[in-house]
Structure formats: structure tokens, C-alpha cells
Design an enzyme around this catalytic site. Structure first.
Site, PDB file in Angstrom:
ATOM      1  CE  LYS A  28      -0.341   0.326   4.970  1.00  0.00           C
ATOM      2  NZ  LYS A  28      -0.916  -0.278   6.153  1.00  0.00           N
ATOM      3  NE  ARG A  77      -5.103   0.592  12.033  1.00  0.00           N
ATOM      4  CZ  ARG A  77      -4.180   0.446  11.091  1.00  0.00           C
ATOM      5  NH1 ARG A  77      -3.506   1.485  10.650  1.00  0.00           N
ATOM      6  NH2 ARG A  77      -3.925  -0.745  10.566  1.00  0.00           N
TER       7      ARG A  77
HETATM    8  C1  LIG Z   1       0.022  -0.916   6.733  1.00  0.00           C
HETATM    9  C2  LIG Z   1      -0.189  -2.115   7.526  1.00  0.00           C
HETATM   10  C3  LIG Z   1       0.890  -2.956   7.806  1.00  0.00           C
HETATM   11  C4  LIG Z   1       2.308  -2.656   7.370  1.00  0.00           C
HETATM   12  O1  LIG Z   1       2.873  -1.746   8.234  1.00  0.00           O
HETATM   13  P1  LIG Z   1       4.383  -1.222   8.058  1.00  0.00           P
HETATM   14  O2  LIG Z   1       4.605  -0.400   9.250  1.00  0.00           O
HETATM   15  O3  LIG Z   1       4.389  -0.426   6.788  1.00  0.00           O
HETATM   16  O4  LIG Z   1       5.261  -2.396   7.981  1.00  0.00           O
HETATM   17  C5  LIG Z   1       0.636  -4.086   8.547  1.00  0.00           C
HETATM   18  N1  LIG Z   1      -0.594  -4.380   8.982  1.00  0.00           N
HETATM   19  C6  LIG Z   1      -1.663  -3.595   8.739  1.00  0.00           C
HETATM   20  C7  LIG Z   1      -2.996  -3.981   9.255  1.00  0.00           C
HETATM   21  C8  LIG Z   1      -1.492  -2.435   8.001  1.00  0.00           C
HETATM   22  O5  LIG Z   1      -2.551  -1.653   7.740  1.00  0.00           O
END
Ligand SMILES: *Cc1c(COP(=O)(O)O)cnc(C)c1O
Length: 356
Positions: free
Chosen positions: A37, A132
Site C-alpha cells: 500500500k 485501532r
Molecule cells: C500498513 C499495515 C501494515 C504494514 O505496516 P508497516 O509499518 O508499513 O510495515 C501491517 N498491517 C496492517 C494492518 C497495516 O494496515
């Protein structure tokens, strides 16, 4: 045409970051989901991750996952943002697995999957403190029981997320709590949870230190793999590349001006009251990049003597007084990015993407 302002993407460095992270995690029996993403899932970058050994992908946006499917990517794909009830059909069609916390949505996924003769994998998110998404630990067992009754979904595991909203750090304590919840679900429901997903980049440090609780067998890594940083801990990860992405932008004005605005002041173009310190006359470069392309603090000048002063929609102003080299109009300035800067620049249609 000369490219004045662009995002330079070094695929080799992304591949190397991927393989180094995989190597570390594999030694602890931890599977790595490559999170796409941060760069709008651009296929060439996804291919670099795969070349580095990543086998499973994950994204928070269905649109990205659908695009990758349309381009022929066959890897397992996990949806990382808990699904919208209104989009369960797309979730079942394009993803193999989604993270979830709401029964009505999981029921919707189950009904949709049944109607297509499919089974959809569900990872139940458990909130161990970051506040969250996720059910609270004390509610996880009840929810797991309810999910287990649904015919169109398979409860393949549980997971947690940290370091995002509340800035909670992953620790042996809160990940052990996740393991306890997993153990309880397995025992009471008589099932085996395939996946215990222990977070993102912020959880890597525990792996590096050999402190990851046994049983955590998946991490979902974006930031570390792309930028070699771990924002939650405020650190750079020394064994990874930090410059796989570089923003390059062209100087369009270079002048010596006072550092304190002249005349009566109101608000800036974003409604904020500027607070500018009077440092006397300074040499300032204006570059062709602005807040509609990137957040001003998302750009980190490669030259530590350069300081980003601020910007407006289409301009950014850099103090270059202390820079040793001679800078001229038409020159290019180079910046590293933080995660938010990367998100913005990848999404800006004004910023060309150049692969090296
Ligand atoms: C974006 C996201 C990640 C990845 O996080 P990073 O800090 O970029 O490694 C992992 N889990 C969820 C649920 C996310 O939304």
C-alpha cells in the site's frame, strides 16, 4: 525532455531489502507478507519484492489488489484494512484472506463466499492496546466461536496491529497476550490457527533481538522493506537500504531574502499562522514540488545542510545557505522520504516515477 521533478525508484534495493528481511524472519519460522500500500502497489515494485523472495502480498486497498489481479499476479493476497460491508463481494472475488473485527461483515463475507461456492480466509484482529482495529482480548474467544459457525469463511488465524494509532510498541508482553488468546481459542474450539500475525515493521526489532515470542509466525512488512526505517521506534534499520526511493526536484528560484516576512501577516495558504524565526538574510531555493504532491515534513534532504522551510500547494522552500556546493536555477535537489512522503508522492500524478 529533461525530468525536473520525479520519484526515483531503485528496484535492486527493494529486492535486497526484501531478501534480507525474509532471511531474518525465515530463521525464526516467520512468514513475511509484502505490504504494497505504501507505493500504490506499482507492479514493477511488486515484482522486485517477489524477486527478493516475497511469496504473499497484502494491501489495505481493494483497488490495488484488483489492479494486481488484473495484471496477472497470482500470489496470495490479504486485505489489510478491515472490509467495508458494502464491498464483501469484491473482497471474496479478489483476495484470499482479509483481516476482520466485525461479525456483521464476516457474516457478509461468509454469505458471499457461499453463494460463489468458495471459502474465504479470515484473520481475526485482536487489539492488544494500540486502539485501532480489533476486538479486545477478552472478547476474542466469543467472536472466534461465532466465526467458526459460519460456513463460508475459515478462521485461519488471529493478528494484531501496533504502532499506528496509539503508537503502542510491540513487546514480549503484548505479543504474549496475543499468543495466550490464540492458545485459548485453539483449546476451546478444538482448532489449529494457521496464522498468528504479530504486526508490521515495528515488530521487526523483536525478531532482530531474538525476543519474538515463539508461535508468532507472520509479520506484514511495508515500511522497513521500502524505506529501511521503523517510524514507531524512530530508528533506521542499519542492515537495510534507506534510499530505494529518492525524490528529485528542480530549483526554480534561488535568491537571498530575509527570513522574517515583511509587512502585516495573516495566515498562510493552508490557514495556518506562520511562525518564522528571524535569522537575517538567507539563501533560499524554491523547488517545483508542493503540498499537493507531498507533505513538507515527508522530505528529508540528502544534504544535512539543507533545511525545508515550508511550502504551499505547488512550491517548497529550502534554506540552502549552509550548503557547500554552488546551487543554481535548474539544478536538482535530492531527498529521502518518510513513509507519509512516499505515500503522497506515489499518489501524485504530477510526479513522474523513474525506475533505475
Ligand atoms: C500498513 C499495515 C501494515 C504494514 O505496516 P508497516 O509499518 O508499513 O510495515 C501491517 N498491517 C496492517 C494492518 C497495516 O494496515
Amino acid at each position: 525532455m529533461k525530468l525536473g521533478t520525479y520519484l526515483e525508484i531503485n528496484l535492486k534495493k527493494i529486492q535486497e531489502n526484501s531478501s534480507r528481511i525474509l532471511e531474518l524472519c525465515r530463521s525464526m519460522d516467520i512468514q513475511v507478507l509484502g505490504v504494497t500500500k505504501g507505493f500504490t502497489a506499482k507492479p514493477r515494485i511488486v515484482r522486485a519484492m517477489i524477486a527478493g523472495g516475497i511469496e504473499s502480498l497484502a494491501d489495505s486497498r481493494l483497488e490495488n489488489i484488483k489492479m494486481l489481479r488484473d495484471r496477472g499476479f497470482k500470489q496470495s493476497m490479504t486485505l489489510l484494512r478491515i472490509p467495508r460491508l458494502s464491498a464483501v463481494d469484491m473482497v471474496v472475488e479478489y483476495t484470499d484472506c482479509s483481516v476482520n473485527s466485525e461479525y456483521s461483515v464476516i457474516k457478509g463475507l461468509s454469505d458471499e463466499a457461499l453463494s460463489r461456492g468458495k471459502k474465504h480466509d479470515v484473520v481475526l484482529m485482536v487489539d492488544v492496546g494500540d486502539l485501532r482495529e480489533g476486538v479486545l482480548p477478552e472478547d476474542a474467544l466469543e467472536m472466534a466461536k461465532d466465526i467458526a459457525m459460519l460456513k463460508g469463511v475459515r478462521l485461519c488465524g488471529i493478528g494484531t496491529n501496533m504502532g499506528c494509532f496509539g503508537g503502542v510498541l510491540p513487546t514480549m508482553r503484548n505479543l504474549n497476550l496475543l499468543m495466550e488468546v490464540a492458545g485459548e481459542i485453539e483449546k476451546r474450539l478444538g482448532i489449529k490457527l494457521e496464522v498468528i500475525s504479530g504486526g508490521g515493521t515495528s515488530s521487526l526489532q523483536l525478531v532482530e533481538r531474538g525476543q519474538m515470542p515463539k508461535g508468532i509466525n507472520q509479520l506484514r512488512i511495508g515500511e522497513g522493506l521500502l524505506l529501511g526505517t521503523d517510524t514507531t521506534h524512530g530508528r533506521t534499520i542499519s542492515w537495510l537500504h534507506q534510499d530505494a526511493f529518492l525524490a528529485k526536484t528542480e530549483v526554480i528560484e534561488l535568491k537571498v531574502k530575509p527570513s522574517k516576512p515583511i509587512g502585516e501577516t495573516g495566515r498562510d495558504s493552508f490557514g495556518k499562522i506562520p511562525s518564522l524565526v528571524d535569522k537575517g538574510l538567507r539563501k533560499r531555493a524554491i523547488v517545483a514540488l508542493g503540498k499537493q504532491d507531498v507533505n513538507v515534513d515527508g522530505l528529508i534532504p540528502i544534504d544535512p545542510n539543507m533545511h525545508v522551510l515550508g511550502g504551499s500547494s505547488d512550491h517548497m522552500i529550502i534554506d540552502v545557505t549552509d550548503v557547500d556546493e554552488n546551487i543554481e536555477v535548474g539544478d536538482q535537489l535530492t531527498f529521502k522520504l518518510n513513509y507519509q512522503g512516499l505515500l503522497f508522492l506515489c499518489n501524485s500524478r504530477y510526479v513522474k516515477k523513474v525506475y533505475v
